[in-house]
Design an enzyme around this catalytic site. Structure first.
Site, PDB file in Angstrom:
ATOM      1  N   GLU A 177       0.825  -1.215   0.000  1.00 47.69           N
ATOM      2  CA  GLU A 177       0.000   0.000   0.000  1.00 47.69           C
ATOM      3  C   GLU A 177       0.856   1.261   0.000  1.00 47.69           C
ATOM      4  O   GLU A 177       0.681   2.155   0.822  1.00 47.69           O
ATOM      5  CB  GLU A 177      -0.952  -0.002   1.206  1.00 47.69           C
ATOM      6  CG  GLU A 177      -1.989  -1.110   1.132  1.00 47.69           C
ATOM      7  CD  GLU A 177      -3.097  -0.993   2.172  1.00 47.69           C
ATOM      8  OE1 GLU A 177      -2.877  -0.356   3.204  1.00 47.69           O
ATOM      9  OE2 GLU A 177      -4.176  -1.557   1.929  1.00 47.69           O
ATOM     10  N   GLU A 375      -5.821  -8.353  -0.720  1.00 46.94           N
ATOM     11  CA  GLU A 375      -6.537  -8.040   0.525  1.00 46.94           C
ATOM     12  C   GLU A 375      -7.958  -7.634   0.176  1.00 46.94           C
ATOM     13  O   GLU A 375      -8.178  -6.862  -0.747  1.00 46.94           O
ATOM     14  CB  GLU A 375      -5.904  -6.859   1.288  1.00 46.94           C
ATOM     15  CG  GLU A 375      -4.586  -7.155   1.903  1.00 46.94           C
ATOM     16  CD  GLU A 375      -4.018  -5.985   2.706  1.00 46.94           C
ATOM     17  OE1 GLU A 375      -4.814  -5.192   3.257  1.00 46.94           O
ATOM     18  OE2 GLU A 375      -2.790  -5.869   2.768  1.00 46.94           O
TER      19      GLU A 375
HETATM   20  P1  P53 Z   1      -6.996  -2.360   9.507  1.00 48.42           P
HETATM   21  C1  P53 Z   1      -6.162   1.911   5.624  1.00 48.42           C
HETATM   22  C2  P53 Z   1      -7.017   1.794   4.551  1.00 48.42           C
HETATM   23  C3  P53 Z   1      -7.035   0.636   3.806  1.00 48.42           C
HETATM   24  C4  P53 Z   1      -6.185  -0.412   4.132  1.00 48.42           C
HETATM   25  O1  P53 Z   1      -6.733  -2.437   7.943  1.00 48.42           O
HETATM   26  C5  P53 Z   1      -5.307  -0.278   5.174  1.00 48.42           C
HETATM   27  C6  P53 Z   1      -5.300   0.870   5.926  1.00 48.42           C
HETATM   28  C7  P53 Z   1      -4.393   1.011   7.083  1.00 48.42           C
HETATM   29  O2  P53 Z   1      -5.120   0.801   8.246  1.00 48.42           O
HETATM   30  O3  P53 Z   1      -4.408  -1.215   5.491  1.00 48.42           O
HETATM   31  C8  P53 Z   1      -4.422  -2.505   4.934  1.00 48.42           C
HETATM   32  O4  P53 Z   1      -6.114  -3.375  10.118  1.00 48.42           O
HETATM   33  C9  P53 Z   1      -3.101  -3.116   5.295  1.00 48.42           C
HETATM   34  C10 P53 Z   1      -3.194  -4.166   6.360  1.00 48.42           C
HETATM   35  C11 P53 Z   1      -4.354  -3.843   7.279  1.00 48.42           C
HETATM   36  C12 P53 Z   1      -5.627  -3.952   6.476  1.00 48.42           C
HETATM   37  O5  P53 Z   1      -5.595  -3.101   5.361  1.00 48.42           O
HETATM   38  O6  P53 Z   1      -6.620  -0.977   9.879  1.00 48.42           O
HETATM   39  O7  P53 Z   1      -2.369  -3.576   4.191  1.00 48.42           O
HETATM   40  O8  P53 Z   1      -1.949  -4.221   7.014  1.00 48.42           O
HETATM   41  O9  P53 Z   1      -4.419  -4.623   8.408  1.00 48.42           O
HETATM   42  C13 P53 Z   1      -6.865  -3.647   7.269  1.00 48.42           C
HETATM   43  O10 P53 Z   1      -8.437  -2.676   9.689  1.00 48.42           O
END
Ligand code: P53
Length: 477
Positions: A177, A375
């Site tokens: 990201e 993801e």
């Molecule tokens: P969490 C922000 C927006 C979209 C994805 O996020 C993001 C984030 C950062 O928070 O992160 C990705 O755990 C990232 C993972 C993360 C996952 O999305 O904040 O690549 O490390 O855990 C979900 O709910």
């Protein structure tokens, strides 16, 4: 026309080292940026402390203790039928402070064992090199990616990993990201992407463009090195994707949304085309930004373009222009608006399955490269019911709706998609908030936001559902 996904389609799950391994100071591991972040909540980021402060709680230090329990966890992934598993390599296990000249052997050995364990079940490891876990010593001693020297440190780390694991890992990604830092007015993304603390009064945007440039150069160098080590490797970038829709069809809302998309996604242009877009060069001139971008850097970018685009997709956004203004500068921290046509999670993440189809088509139209959804998922509060089980129908509903749209993109629209790895296939520490109770997993982990719990694993309803999805190659949802 086939009504199914391709036979070789990869199904699995995704995690990142710092969010589940724990063992933060074991076998020579150094302190990473994730080790100095505390717990936040649904409406606020976690705090970043200057080093490790006694009495503070740092959830990543223990994670879910995957470091010591990975064999049992991978057996559960195999039981679900995973054909791939995405994780990252903690930079600090390999180069604890980042500037050493030789890698730390116990760190390399851990990943050798982990990848062997996956391969034993026919699970292909998919690896991100840098997933929000830069050595904290590089922040303290070099300013993270403010500093050109950090390119060399990353290159050394990546080269050690590619050399050691190229026969076990085929699909790689450089920076997770990388475009989160387009949100430079919040502290979280600059720190986790680039190891940057801003001082008061600094021009955050200019510093972000400089750091991102060094990362893009580092990424391009590593793509080239990886192909030299093994021409069969597929090395991608990784972009946090969420389309930014115009709030209305007012022409200025259309331009505002276009400008917002450009600012959030130019990172992919550089990764894929090896050049900076014209609008950005114009903007740097207009704003008087004097960036350190050499002719040699530009040649490196052109010679290190990626093989595929890895993307995360959780939500979509919407934006409107500032009435009476022709200023289309993008400030992600203030300008996004609620989209009244979609619902949102308890963390305010707007749920938009059709946005995934739109996104896959948009990326294909823009870049004409294979895509990999590395993801996607639904962070939610889970409740262990009286029968001792977690009945997470809301998670199944979310994933099902997204897979339906993903299939339309592939089957009806012809998108070239490598695979699908839902985020946090086992409950882990949230990146954004540090909470354990923002759960994504098919596997429940008994641990709460304060760190209490047995760490015991159990299967949620979604575990059995996903097992059927995989065994039917996405036909039975
Ligand atoms: P969490 C922000 C927006 C979209 C994805 O996020 C993001 C984030 C950062 O928070 O992160 C990705 O755990 C990232 C993972 C993360 C996952 O999305 O904040 O690549 O490390 O855990 C979900 O709910």
């Amino acid at each position: 026309m086939s009504n199914s996904l391709p036979d070789h389609f990869l199904w699995g799950g995704a995690v990142a080292a710092h969010q589940l391994e724990g063992a933060w100071d074991v076998d020579g591991k150094g302190i990473s940026v994730a080790d100095v972040m505390t717990v936040g909540g649904p409406d606020h980021y976690r705090s970043i402390t200057k080093g490790i402060i006694a009495g503070e709680y740092y959830p990543n230090h223990e994670g879910i203790d995957f470091y010591h329990r990975y064999k049992a966890d991978i057996a559960l992934f195999a039981e679900m039928g995973f054909t791939c598993f995405r994780t990252s390599i903690a930079w600090t296990r390999i180069f604890p402070k980042g500037d050493e000249t030789e890698p730390n052997e116990p760190g390399l050995q851990f990943y050798d064992d982990l990848f062997d364990e996956c391969l034993k079940y026919g699970i292909e490891p998919i690896v991100t090199l840098s997933h929000f876990e830069m050595p904290y010593a590089l922040v303290e001693n070099y300013g993270g990616f403010r500093n050109r020297q950090t390119i060399d440190f990353f290159e050394r780390f990546a080269t050690a990993c590619l050399t050691r694991f190229h026969t076990k890992v085929k699909h790689w990604m450089t920076f997770n990201e990388i475009n989160n830092q387009a949100n430079f007015n919040e502290d979280f993304a600059p720190f986790t992407n680039s190891g940057i603390y801003y001082e008061a009064g600094e021009n955050r945007e200019e510093i972000m463009y400089q750091a991102a440039h060094y990362e893009l150069v580092a990424s391009a160098k590593v793509v080239k090195i990886g192909h030299e080590i093994n021409p069969d490797l597929e090395i991608g970038c990784m972009i946090a994707m969420g389309p930014i829709y115009p709030q209305t069809c007012h022409p200025k809302d259309i331009i505002m949304a276009q400008k917002a998309m450009e600012h959030r996604y130019y990172f992919a242009d550089v990764h894929v085309h090896g050049t900076y877009p014209e609008w950005l060069k114009k903007e740097w001139t207009r704003k008087g930004y004097q960036l350190d971008i050499t002719e040699n850097d530009l040649a490196i970018l052109e010679n290190g373009t990626v093989d595929y685009i890895g993307l995360s997709y959780y939500m979509s956004f919407a934006i409107k222009h500032t009435p009476g203004s022709d200023n289309f500068d993008y400030d992600e921290s203030t300008q996004l608006v609620r989209n009244e046509y979609v619902k949102a999670s308890d963390w305010g993440w707007q749920i938009d399955p059709e946005g995934l189809r739109y996104t896959l088509n948009w990326l294909t139209d823009m870049y004409h490269l294979p895509l990999f959804i590395v993801e996607n998922g639904f962070g939610a509060y889970d409740k262990v019911d009286d029968d001792g089980q977690v009945h997470d129908t809301y998670r199944i509903d979310y994933l099902k709706a997204h897979i339906i749209e993903m299939k339309k993109a592939v089957i009806e629209d012809g998108v070239d998609l490598i695979g699908y790895t839902p985020w946090g296939c086992i409950d882990l520490v949230s990146a954004g908030t540090g909470e354990m109770e923002k759960r994504y997993g098919f596997i429940y982990v008994d641990k709460d936001n304060a760190g209490n719990g047995s760490l015991e694993r159990s299967k949620k309803d979604s575990f059995y559902w996903y097992q059927t999805v995989i065994s039917s190659n996405g036909d039975t949802l």
